[in-house]
Design a protein around this motif. Structure first.
Motif, PDB file in Angstrom:
ATOM      1  N   GLU A  96       0.826  -1.208   0.000  1.00 57.55           N
ATOM      2  CA  GLU A  96       0.000   0.000   0.000  1.00 57.55           C
ATOM      3  C   GLU A  96       0.860   1.258   0.000  1.00 57.55           C
ATOM      4  OE1 GLU A  96      -2.256  -0.832   3.502  1.00 57.55           O
ATOM      5  OE2 GLU A  96      -4.023  -1.443   2.368  1.00 57.55           O
ATOM      6  N   GLN A  97       1.945   1.229   0.773  1.00 58.60           N
ATOM      7  CA  GLN A  97       2.838   2.382   0.870  1.00 58.60           C
ATOM      8  C   GLN A  97       3.699   2.534  -0.376  1.00 58.60           C
ATOM      9  OE1 GLN A  97       4.897   1.348   4.458  1.00 58.60           O
ATOM     10  NE2 GLN A  97       3.259   2.031   5.809  1.00 58.60           N
ATOM     11  N   ALA A 100       2.340   4.198  -3.875  1.00 59.43           N
ATOM     12  CA  ALA A 100       2.196   5.647  -3.964  1.00 59.43           C
ATOM     13  C   ALA A 100       3.411   6.311  -4.604  1.00 59.43           C
ATOM     14  CB  ALA A 100       1.951   6.229  -2.571  1.00 59.43           C
ATOM     15  N   SER A 101       4.572   5.657  -4.558  1.00 57.17           N
ATOM     16  CA  SER A 101       5.794   6.266  -5.087  1.00 57.17           C
ATOM     17  C   SER A 101       6.405   5.486  -6.254  1.00 57.17           C
ATOM     18  CB  SER A 101       6.834   6.397  -3.967  1.00 57.17           C
ATOM     19  OG  SER A 101       7.134   5.133  -3.398  1.00 57.17           O
TER      20      SER A 101
END
Length: 254
Positions: A96-97, A100-101
């Motif tokens: 999930e983290q 984003a990048s």
């Protein structure tokens, strides 16, 4: 108006606005807690798991009666399952983290799937993998390593639930503006009660006999996150004759 900012008016409308503001703040706090719960659980449980593992290892060094052996084996098996659960919870949180990048690129999904299938045949020599791939490239936008990871999750799920001596079928086809990547297997069907919930975190879609793999739906949840990253979605359905299940990822063409 921003509902999260309560009005300062002294009338009934102001009271109602402030009540909504407090409610929204509590909901946001609860939502944040739920989003981080898996990560917190994984972190908090690592120490007690390590203590239990160390205790079992030390216990096995001591002379014990034969009657204690089955209990030691069950404890080790349970500890192994718990460790796998924690690992998968951490993986879901990291995914999930990371999404984003993650940078995107245009890549040939057919080539990725073809390489993965060759790997599955080596990793699961006792399982037959049938692949139906087009003769030309299938261009999508995303990350090829993540697409491979998504397919890994779908195949792992199919292998876990496949009936003995039946093949895992992997197909990649065009459908309008999407590329549809499907994995199907013979085995227990999906219960109707889980329709629309299969790809939620901590939801297991089927029951199976035996086995030591925990099934909390985390693998399929990660697969759903990756499909969404590629501008697509996942769906699952029982095969028309009811003999098994097909999970399909519809990814947007680039």
């Amino acid at each position: 108006a921003d509902l999260s900012a309560g009005s300062r008016a002294g009338d009934e409308v102001g009271d109602l606005s402030r009540s909504f503001s407090r409610l929204l703040a509590r909901l946001a706090q609860h939502h944040g807690y739920l989003e981080t719960m898996a990560s917190r659980l994984s972190h908090e449980l690592r120490t007690p798991v390590a203590v239990v593992r160390s205790s079992l290892e030390n216990l096995q060094l001591e002379p014990l009666p034969d009657s204690a052996t089955p209990y030691i084996e069950r404890a080790n098996a349970g500890l192994t399952r718990l460790t796998r659960i924690l690992s998968r919870m951490s993986e879901a949180t990291r995914m999930e983290q990371a999404l984003a990048s993650t940078e995107t690129e245009r890549f040939d999904l057919r080539a990725v799937v073809g390489e993965c299938v060759q790997g599955y045949r080596l990793a699961h020599p006792g399982t037959c993998f049938e692949a139906q791939l087009p003769d030309y490239p299938v261009w999508v936008r995303g990350a090829p390593d993540l697409a491979a990871q998504m397919l890994d999750k779908l195949v792992d799920n199919a292998v876990d639930f496949a009936a003995a001596d039946t093949p895992i079928r992997i197909a990649l086809v065009f459908h309008d503006t999407t590329a549809e990547l499907s994995v199907s297997n013979d085995g227990p069907p999906l219960p109707a009660a889980l329709e629309g919930k299969l790809f939620d975190s901590m939801v297991s879609g089927r029951q199976r006999d035996g086995g030591d793999e925990p099934h909390l739906g985390l693998g399929l949840y990660v697969a759903r996150l990756i499909a969404g990253f590629h501008g697509g979605s996942l769906r699952a359905a029982n095969l028309p004759d009811g003999r098994g299940v097909c999970v399909c990822a519809a990814l947007r063409l680039a």
